[in-house]
Design a protein around this motif. Structure first.
Motif, short mmCIF file in Angstrom:
data_model
loop_
_atom_site.label_atom_id
_atom_site.label_comp_id
_atom_site.label_asym_id
_atom_site.label_seq_id
_atom_site.Cartn_x
_atom_site.Cartn_y
_atom_site.Cartn_z
N GLU A 1 5.22 7.26 6.71
CA GLU A 1 3.89 7.55 7.26
C GLU A 1 3.70 6.74 8.53
O GLU A 1 4.40 5.75 8.75
CB GLU A 1 2.81 7.21 6.26
N LYS B 1 0.84 -1.21 0.00
CA LYS B 1 0.00 0.00 0.00
C LYS B 1 0.87 1.25 0.00
O LYS B 1 0.57 2.24 -0.69
CB LYS B 1 -0.91 -0.02 1.23
N LYS B 2 1.94 1.19 0.76
CA LYS B 2 2.86 2.33 0.85
C LYS B 2 3.48 2.64 -0.51
O LYS B 2 3.52 3.80 -0.95
CB LYS B 2 3.96 2.02 1.87
N SER C 1 1.64 7.05 -6.66
CA SER C 1 0.47 7.83 -7.10
C SER C 1 0.24 7.72 -8.61
O SER C 1 0.28 8.72 -9.35
CB SER C 1 0.62 9.31 -6.73
N ARG D 1 2.33 1.89 -3.45
CA ARG D 1 1.30 2.39 -4.36
C ARG D 1 0.98 3.85 -4.09
O ARG D 1 0.85 4.67 -5.02
CB ARG D 1 0.03 1.55 -4.21
N ASN D 2 0.86 4.21 -2.80
CA ASN D 2 0.50 5.59 -2.46
C ASN D 2 1.60 6.58 -2.85
O ASN D 2 1.31 7.68 -3.33
CB ASN D 2 0.24 5.70 -0.96
#
Length: 555
Positions: A555, A403-404, A410, A406-407
């Motif tokens: 994050e 997920k990291k 962007s 992918r974020n």
């Protein structure tokens, strides 16, 4: 103008040299310091005082005092001595002062090498106050002979003392006296009948008895350690230092291994077992090996027992039985394992900055034939955590990392934009390499042409054979270097193409609907660090470049 005498000039030069000395005082006190005369004349304070008087008298500058407390002079593996020699090599000090030669060492060969070879080579001034030795003032044949004799005497003295101490300790051990440094937990040392005897300690002996009773009652060493830690009972090492049975914050905790070792000690039955280890010959100080059991010194009824023999042997039977049931004795099974820890060296407990350990556990699902892995800060040794308990599944961590990535990237679901960037970057890198290849190829072509013309000049007699051979060697040497550079550039192109393919494959995996399995290469290449504060708060820091973008976000 008044004429300056040579004598005054020499004195002035000597004074400047002395004032520029950066002095280190070296002191040492061995274990045989308990002799009454040694306490007075060889104490650390006395050694420093004698050296300081000399420094004041000679108007020198003291930089540092180096001390080795309870270290033998027969070897030079001493922290204070090693620190001093490091400071000499770095130029921090350029003068060493000692009380007498025996303080530096008692091994005559090494002492001779230091004074005659090492110190002069390092440019360090060496002074022994009592022996009236100052290498700056020179060492004549007579003084050199005196140093040799003194070093020999110190060497012989050290060996004689060592033998006497060893013999005396063995005699005391056979008489049932305790010759160790700290008593076993549950006992205290008292001077009695010309030696040191063990006597039960009224406070700590109750803890030992409690440990044996709990173990015989079926409570394992892990649970015993946890209970002692939960009740803040101090460990043996802390109790010997403080005398306080209650553990203070920051002091060591009980471990199951410590409990198991304590349960094996015959000393609690009144039997004193000593002399079980010996120094390893040829090794540095502190290297020991186990002696054969028939060489141990065993004295029955040497002191009062705090554990009955019956209780002790029941505990031994349980220990032996549990050893046979060790997980290493279990028959191998066909469950699937994943032995590679892809997060090795990357995932930390943010509260302590310690690495989290990876643990595998068998799935509880019906008919499951696989292990699942988790990362935790819990140690399976009885120690209580003083920070939040952490236990995170590796599969959940994989999902967070995906997920990291992918974020941060962007990009759209197809990943087309980033894949195009990867291809463009790959092409640009290869273009740069190709330009370098073209330049080197031209140089190689020129060298071959030069060699051809050189041979023609030689065959026509325009140059001598010697000149031809010399120039030919230089030509071929340059040619070899350029050909090696050309080969390296070919490998660089291959590496660029491979990296691009891997990045595109990663994008295809990240943005496909299929399940993704992160591998070790991806994690180690793009994950800088993972900090876990608790089971809900996790910070992932990235590194490197992917798709032309720097992976520098957390994050």
């Amino acid at each position: 103008m008044a004429r300056i005498s040579r004598r005054n000039l020499i004195k002035t030069e000597e004074k400047v040299t002395i004032n520029s000395s950066r002095v280190g005082i070296y002191t040492r006190l061995s274990q045989e310091r308990t002799e009454e005369w040694r306490n007075k004349s060889y104490s650390i304070e006395s050694q420093v005082e004698i050296c300081q008087e000399y420094i004041n008298k000679e108007n020198m500058t003291l930089v540092k005092v180096y001390t080795d407390y309870e270290y033998s002079g027969t070897n030079f593996d001493r922290p204070g001595y090693i620190e001093m020699m490091n400071d000499v090599r770095s130029g921090f000090i350029n003068c060493i002062i000692i009380r007498d030669l025996s303080r530096l060492g008692r091994e005559h060969l090494e002492m001779g090498r230091l004074v005659d070879k090492v110190f002069p080579f390092l440019g360090v001034r060496f002074i022994s106050v009592i022996d009236k030795i100052d290498t700056e003032k020179g060492i004549d044949a007579k003084l050199s002979f005196e140093i040799l004799i003194k070093n020999l005497i110190n060497d012989m003295y050290a060996k004689d003392i060592s033998h006497k101490i060893k013999t005396s300790r063995q005699v005391h051990a056979r008489q049932g006296f305790f010759i160790g440094s700290n008593p076993p937990f549950g006992y205290k040392v008292v001077k009695k009948d010309g030696g040191r005897k063990l006597e039960p300690d009224e406070v700590s002996m109750k803890i030992v008895q409690r440990i044996f009773n709990m173990y015989v009652d079926g409570i394992n060493t892990l649970k015993i350690a946890k209970e002692l830690n939960e009740k803040n009972i101090t460990t043996s090492s802390a109790y010997n230092k403080t005398g306080n049975i209650m553990r203070e914050p920051g002091q060591p905790q009980w471990r199951k291994g410590t409990i198991a070792n304590m349960l094996r000690q015959r000393v609690y039955t009144g039997c004193l077992v000593q002399g079980t280890k010996e120094n390893v010959q040829g090794k540095k100080s502190g290297h020991y090996r186990q002696k054969p059991k028939d060489k141990w010194i065993v004295v029955e009824n040497a002191h009062e027992a705090i554990i009955s023999e019956e209780l002790f042997y029941i505990a031994q039977e349980i220990l032996d039985s549990n050893k046979d049931k060790s997980e290493f004795k279990i028959t191998r099974h066909d469950m699937k394992r994943d032995p590679i820890n892809k997060y090795k060296g990357v995932i930390f407990d943010a509260n302590t900055n310690l690495l989290l350990s990876r643990k595998g556990e068998k799935s509880n699902k019906k008919n499951a034939k696989f292990y699942y892995y988790k990362f935790t800060n819990e140690e399976n040794n009885g120690i209580l955590l003083e920070t939040p308990y952490i236990s995170i599944m590796e599969s959940d961590l994989d999902n967070l990392v995906i997920k990291k990535l992918r974020n941060v990237l962007s990009i759209d679901v197809s990943g087309k934009d980033c894949k195009d960037r990867i291809i463009d970057i790959c092409k640009m890198k290869i273009e740069v390499v190709e330009r370098n290849r073209k330049s080197i190829s031209l140089k190689i072509s020129k060298l071959n042409s030069d060699l051809k013309r050189l041979y023609e000049d030689y065959s026509l007699g325009k140059i001598e054979k010697e000149d031809y051979l010399e120039k030919r060697i230089l030509n071929r040497k340059d040619l070899t270097i350029y050909e090696k550079n050309l080969s390296d550039l070919d490998l660089e192109v291959l590496s660029i193409e491979t990296q691009a393919e891997e990045e595109i494959d990663l994008f295809d995996s990240l943005f496909s609907n299929k399940d993704i399995k992160l591998d070790e290469n991806i994690v180690q290449k793009y994950i800088e660090r993972i900090d876990v504060y608790d089971n809900e708060t996790i910070e992932i820091s990235l590194k490197g470049f992917l798709g032309g973008r720097e992976m520098r976000s957390s994050e």
